[in-house]
Every structure is written in C-alpha cells, then in structure tokens.
Scaffold this active site. Structure first.
Site, mmCIF file in Angstrom:
data_model
loop_
_atom_site.group_PDB
_atom_site.id
_atom_site.type_symbol
_atom_site.label_atom_id
_atom_site.label_comp_id
_atom_site.label_asym_id
_atom_site.label_seq_id
_atom_site.Cartn_x
_atom_site.Cartn_y
_atom_site.Cartn_z
ATOM 1 N N ASP A 325 0.639 -1.646 0.079
ATOM 2 C CA ASP A 325 0.271 -0.091 0.354
ATOM 3 C C ASP A 325 0.499 1.337 0.025
ATOM 4 O O ASP A 325 2.123 1.576 0.782
ATOM 5 C CB ASP A 325 -0.786 0.226 0.985
ATOM 6 C CG ASP A 325 -1.846 0.784 1.023
ATOM 7 O OD1 ASP A 325 -2.338 1.651 0.321
ATOM 8 O OD2 ASP A 325 -1.726 1.444 2.276
ATOM 9 N N GLU A 378 1.168 -0.149 -5.187
ATOM 10 C CA GLU A 378 0.179 0.428 -5.455
ATOM 11 C C GLU A 378 1.385 1.796 -5.455
ATOM 12 O O GLU A 378 1.055 2.224 -4.234
ATOM 13 C CB GLU A 378 -0.784 0.494 -4.247
ATOM 14 C CG GLU A 378 -1.555 1.653 -5.005
ATOM 15 C CD GLU A 378 -2.215 2.500 -3.087
ATOM 16 O OE1 GLU A 378 -3.692 2.861 -3.563
ATOM 17 O OE2 GLU A 378 -1.660 2.568 -2.658
#
Length: 649
Positions: A325, A378
């Site tokens: 993330d 990401e």
C-alpha cells in the site's frame, strides 16, 4: 493468600534466551529476516518447566516488565533483563503460564519520566478492539493445501491469468438476523470459495487483515502487524480460510502496509519514550494526510521488523502475494507536503533514498525465499521501473497497479457519450506506456468511496445505459493488456457506494439486470482464463496490435490481442456510443470465419441483443492496412470479441 502457581509466576528467569550471538549480529546489521521466531512471546519448556519466553526491543528503556492477567497487571513483579550486547533487547522466561495469557509490556523510559503500557510488536494474536492487549498464541496448524503450494508458481507467475476479486472481510457478507454481525473466518471460507469459483476469479485480495484499532480505517492503520484481527476469529481460523481457498485453487493476496502506522498509544509510536520506529523530525516522520507516523527506513532494526513481517505472512499463513500500500508516499519526501514541510535528501532531491533501499531489499528477500509469490505495488506516479528487477535498477516488485489507466478510463466512461469523441485519448493513451511495467488494471475499493458512488452510478445515462456502460467497461478491462482487479460488488452492479458497516446488496441479484451483469463477469473470467492470448503476453508489445483508434466521430476502437503462435489472435471491438453500428468494416489479418465469442449486449446479460449471429466470414476486401476484412454489427455501448476458427489447412 498466594498459591503455589502464583509463587511460580512471581519469578522471571532471565538466563533463558532464544537469541544467539548470530541472531544479534544479523539484528544489528539489519539482516535478520525471521525475527518473529525470536522476538515476541513464545511457548517453550525450560528445565522441564513450561512457560513463555518474552523478548522486546526497547533500547531506551530503563526498565521493562511483563504485565498481564497472570499477575494482576503488576508492574513490578516480572521484570525483563536487558541483554549486555548493546542490542537494546529485553528478555525473560515466565514459568507456569501458557497459551491464552493476556499481556502487555510496561516500559519505563530513561527520558522524560515516560511510562507506558505497550502491545507486543511481534504478538501473534491480540484482544479484539477496543481492547488492545496482546495474547500468547501458538501458531500450530495442520495444512491441507500441499497440492496448491506445490503448483502455485504456475498460478502466480506473470504469464498466468490473474483476475483478482478484492474484498473487505467485514462487509462482504453479514448476518442481519444475528445483529448484522460479521462472518467469522471459518464461516466465510465455504461461502467465499464457492462464490469466487462460480464467478471465475483466480485470486482474492483482502484489505488488511492485520489488527487495527479503528474499524473505519479498513485495516490500513495497523497496530498488530503480526496479528490477524480478532474481529473474525483466531490465527488458526484465518489459516483455515486461506487453506480452504487454496484447496479450491484460489490464490490469496494480502494488502500490506509498511508505509505508516497510527498514533494509538499502545502501538509502535514513541515506543520506549523515543521515536524508535518512526523519524523524530515530523517533516520525515509524520504523515499529514493520515495523521499517522512514517517508519524510519534507514534504521536497521526497523528494516528487520518490516522485512520479517512480510516473510511472516508468506511463511506462517501461506499467502501468495503482498499488495504493498501507498508506495508513492514512501518514495517521495515531499509527498503531500508543501514547500518547507519536508527535508531534501543528501543530494538535495525529493526522493526518499532510505525507503528506496528498503523496498529493493524487501523485494529481493521475498523473492529469494518465496520465488513463487508476487509483490504488487500500489504506486501512483511515474517512478521508473517499479516492477523491474533490482539488478537492472528497478524496485524489484513483480507487478504494479496501473493508476493512470484507472483514472483515465473512469474519467472517460463518466462522460456523456455525445462528448466522448473529444476525449478518445483518455481511452487510447494507456497503450503508449502499457508495457513499461508489469501492470495490474485496478477497479478497486478506492473508486467506490468518499462520495464517488458505485461504479454503476458513475456511468452516465438511464438505467439501461448505465448497465451497458459498465458491461463495456469490464469488457474493455479484460481485453486490455494487464492483469485484472475488481472490488466486491462491482461484479453484479452494486448500486450503493461501499460502506464498511454494511453487507453488499446481495438482494439485487433477484433482478435480471443485476444477474445479467454477474453473468457477464463470469463469462469474461471464463473466457479470459481459457484464452492464453489474453494473458500470456500481457507485458510486451508483441501481445497487442491496434486495428483502428481513429474513428473519433463514431467512438469506436478495435485491436488485436496476440499469442505466441502467429495465427493465435483475438479481435476486440468497442462501441462507446448508445447507437448500434451496422455493416461496420474492420480489417483482419486472416481470411476465414471469425466467431463472435463474447458480446456484452447479448440478451443473456440483459442487453438489447444486437450481434453477428455467431460470427462472420472474412472477405478479401482490404481495410485498415490488412488484406481481409469483416463487416460487423456493433451493439450500442457494447464490446464484442472475435476469434478466428482455425482449420487444418
């Protein structure tokens, strides 16, 4: 009156250690990658006495003691010993206690008279929020997924089909007749496995399962990095879920958050009275968007913690991939900061050199120990070579989310079709960079929250047009080079924006138009998995060829997906207007019969039924620079896939 058992528990044996000199050497230099086997709480037998060994890193503590239900949270009865090797580790063996013991570390700092009760950073389990203590837990489990683990390299590699169903465990499905409660890990296992198999996805991706105090953070504000959240059950219950999915040939990807951690006092922040895990300077150590703290990637012990955490989930829970993330927030020192709110690196630049080094090291280590998994970034910027090996200068990820494709595509689809001809570059531009990284095409949870609405209601037009647009969007995604990811609910046309406190609107499947959407996604997944042309050359130019992207007035694009065999090709044609097109001529590379293998407008999907009666015969009429062509009926707001029927000649 004190019992014999209590007397036993009133002592801490500080002569027992799981840490060897070699462990300490690796720990200090930042290369101890299985630290979870040494720090934390471990059930052991010492001198024929069963108990728990505790070890915690707190170099700036003056005293550390273990407090818990076994000693009535007494801060003075069970002191740990500071090792004499300058490692900053405190350790000790408490006899007579075992699995299920609830505990914390009471830390008295050398500085500022700071006193605090902390959760164990390496605890394997913890109390369910809002409670926050750690729990001694053994991770023994008998796995039944040997067949999957043996063969998963063929399921996970970049030349395999990867169609990911992203879910949030607490809101995928609930039990309204039982107080709207969550499904447990074990309850969810058969439901989720059956549904994912039915809809045809190859993997599930779980929003973070690591323990988090605030449920509304969706798991992205973690305090228990080594603990699956107790909201849905025990560690073994989560293992059961992963095991069950594997036995049904479904891979499991976890969202992993090494970018920041929350400010809850019982967590990592200000752990021993100093900024131990985070940077001391808020210009490097505090995240303004998320009011959370940023790891100090330049500290060896912090690298140990994070790399060990990544390996832990791959080791103990058989996880098949980690989606990392907020990588962009790690890479840039000025991420979401104004002038004067950040500190340049030693060269005067904005790149976070320490974070770059950490990411490379983490990926190298993961692929060294687990070459059959994937790490997926990401990353929302144009940072080069995110998914390229470190030995050629890349960050070492296996894949990267294509945020540019997502943004441009959703923006294009939100435009009224009458104006789309002025914005065709938003739907075609992605091919210019589609092969610079190993891309995943994400239609994720981030696109259906914070007032954005559901995917369905982001589409323009009346109800029929919204559904047609969404079917077209999904078809375009499956035709476009790159692996696929879809957030739960999108597959049947969820009408409400996702809300983590509610179940998906499963009742919508009683309506034909929603059922048709689900059937379309099923058939897309089936076709995708059965046609190597659509996945085996996803990341190279040789797997794609434009037929035509110049028909702006009619908003039509066409392209070929190409396989390893020259004649192995699939034609994809998209009509982005609500007007059917008849006798529309498309150039094709070969003569013969081109079978219509998928049509988003079929009545089976609740479309209008425009199509090509099973397929068309190519004529020797040149078009689009090719010697043959086919005349098609293009459905309104539709996508059609054609495959040439091969003969033996």
């Amino acid at each position: 009156m004190m019992t014999e058992k209590n007397k036993t528990c009133e002592t801490v044996n500080t002569s027992k250690s799981l840490l060897t000199d070699h462990d300490i050497y690796l720990f200090k230099e930042g290369n101890h990658f299985h630290l979870y086997e040494k720090l934390g709480s471990h059930l052991i037998t010492f001198n024929n006495v069963k108990g728990v060994y505790f070890a915690v890193w707190a170099p700036n503590a003056e005293k550390v003691s273990v407090i818990g239900d076994f000693n009535n949270w007494n801060k003075t009865s069970h002191h740990l010993r500071a090792r004499e090797d300058s490692s900053g580790i405190w350790e000790g063996f408490v006899p007579g206690i075992g699995e299920g013991t609830i505990y914390r570390y009471h830390i008295r700092s050398r500085y500022n008279n700071y006193r605090v009760d902390k959760r164990d950073p390496f605890a394997f389990y913890g109390e369910t929020p809002p409670n926050s203590a750690s729990i001694v837990r053994d991770l023994t489990y008998t796995w039944g997924d040997q067949a999957w683990m043996k063969e998963r390299s063929g399921k996970n590699n970049i030349n395999a089909p990867l169609s990911v169903y992203e879910i949030h465990l607490g809101s995928w499905r609930r039990i309204p007749e039982d107080g709207n409660r969550f499904l447990t890990y074990r309850e969810m296992a058969p439901y989720l496995a059956e549904y994912v198999k039915e809809t045809g996805f190859t993997h599930v991706e779980l929003l973070p399962v690591m323990e988090h105090p605030f449920y509304g953070s969706w798991g992205y504000q973690i305090t228990g990095f080594f603990s699956p959240t107790g909201r849905y059950g025990t560690p073994q219950d989560f293992m059961y879920l992963v095991d069950y999915l594997h036995q049904n040939e479904i891979g499991v990807i976890l969202d992993w958050v090494p970018s920041h951690f929350p400010s809850d006092e019982h967590g990592l922040v200000y752990f021993d009275g100093t900024h131990l895990y985070e940077h001391a300077d808020p210009r490097k150590g505090f995240h303004p968007d998320w009011t959370s703290y940023i790891f100090n990637y330049g500290r060896n012990e912090v690298q140990n913690f994070l790399v060990s955490n990544a390996l832990f989930w791959l080791d103990k829970y058989h996880i098949d991939g980690l989606r990392v993330d907020a990588v962009a927030s790690m890479l840039y020192l000025d991420y979401s900061r104004k002038e004067g709110e950040w500190i340049p690196n030693k060269y005067g630049g904005r790149e976070n050199i320490e974070a770059v080094s950490f990411l490379k090291k983490c990926n190298e280590t993961i692929y060294h120990f687990y070459p059959d998994v994937q790490t997926i970034a990401e990353e929302s910027t144009a940072w080069p070579m995110v998914s390229r090996p470190t030995y050629v200068g890349g960050l070492g990820f296996g894949m990267k989310w294509n945020m540019g494709w997502m943004h441009d595509t959703l923006k294009y689809f939100s435009i009224d079709p009458i104006y789309r001809k002025y914005h065709m570059n938003q739907i075609t531009f992605s091919i210019l960079y589609a092969f610079t990284e190993n891309f995943v095409l994400p239609l994720s949870h981030d696109e259906v929250v914070h007032g954005k609405g559901s995917l369905l209601y982001r589409m323009p037009g009346d109800e029929w047009q919204k559904f047609a647009n969404l079917r077209l969007l999904f078809g375009y995604m499956f035709g476009h080079p790159g692996k696929k990811l879809l957030f739960m609910g999108g597959e049947f046309g969820q009408t409400k924006e996702w809300y983590h406190e509610e179940s998906l609107s499963w009742h919508l499947l009683q309506y034909p138009i929603h059922k048709g959407m689900q059937e379309w996604v099923k058939d897309l997944n089936r076709f995708y998995r059965n046609e190597p042309v659509l996945y085996e050359i996803d990341f190279e130019y040789t797997g794609f060829e434009w037929v035509d992207f110049h028909d702006l007035d009619r908003n039509i694009i066409s392209f070929l997906r190409k396989g390893k065999t020259v004649k192995d090709q699939i034609l994809v044609v998209c009509n982005f207007t609500p007007v059917p097109r008849y006798n529309y001529r498309i150039g094709v590379p070969y003569g013969g019969f081109w079978k219509e293998v998928l049509n988003s407008d079929a009545k089976h999907y609740n479309g209008s039924g425009h199509g090509n009666l099973g397929g068309v015969e190519a004529s020797p009429l040149p078009s689009h620079g090719r010697y043959y062509s086919i005349a098609l009926t293009l459905p309104p707001l539709g996508i059609v896939f054609f495959k040439r029927e091969m003969d033996d000649k």
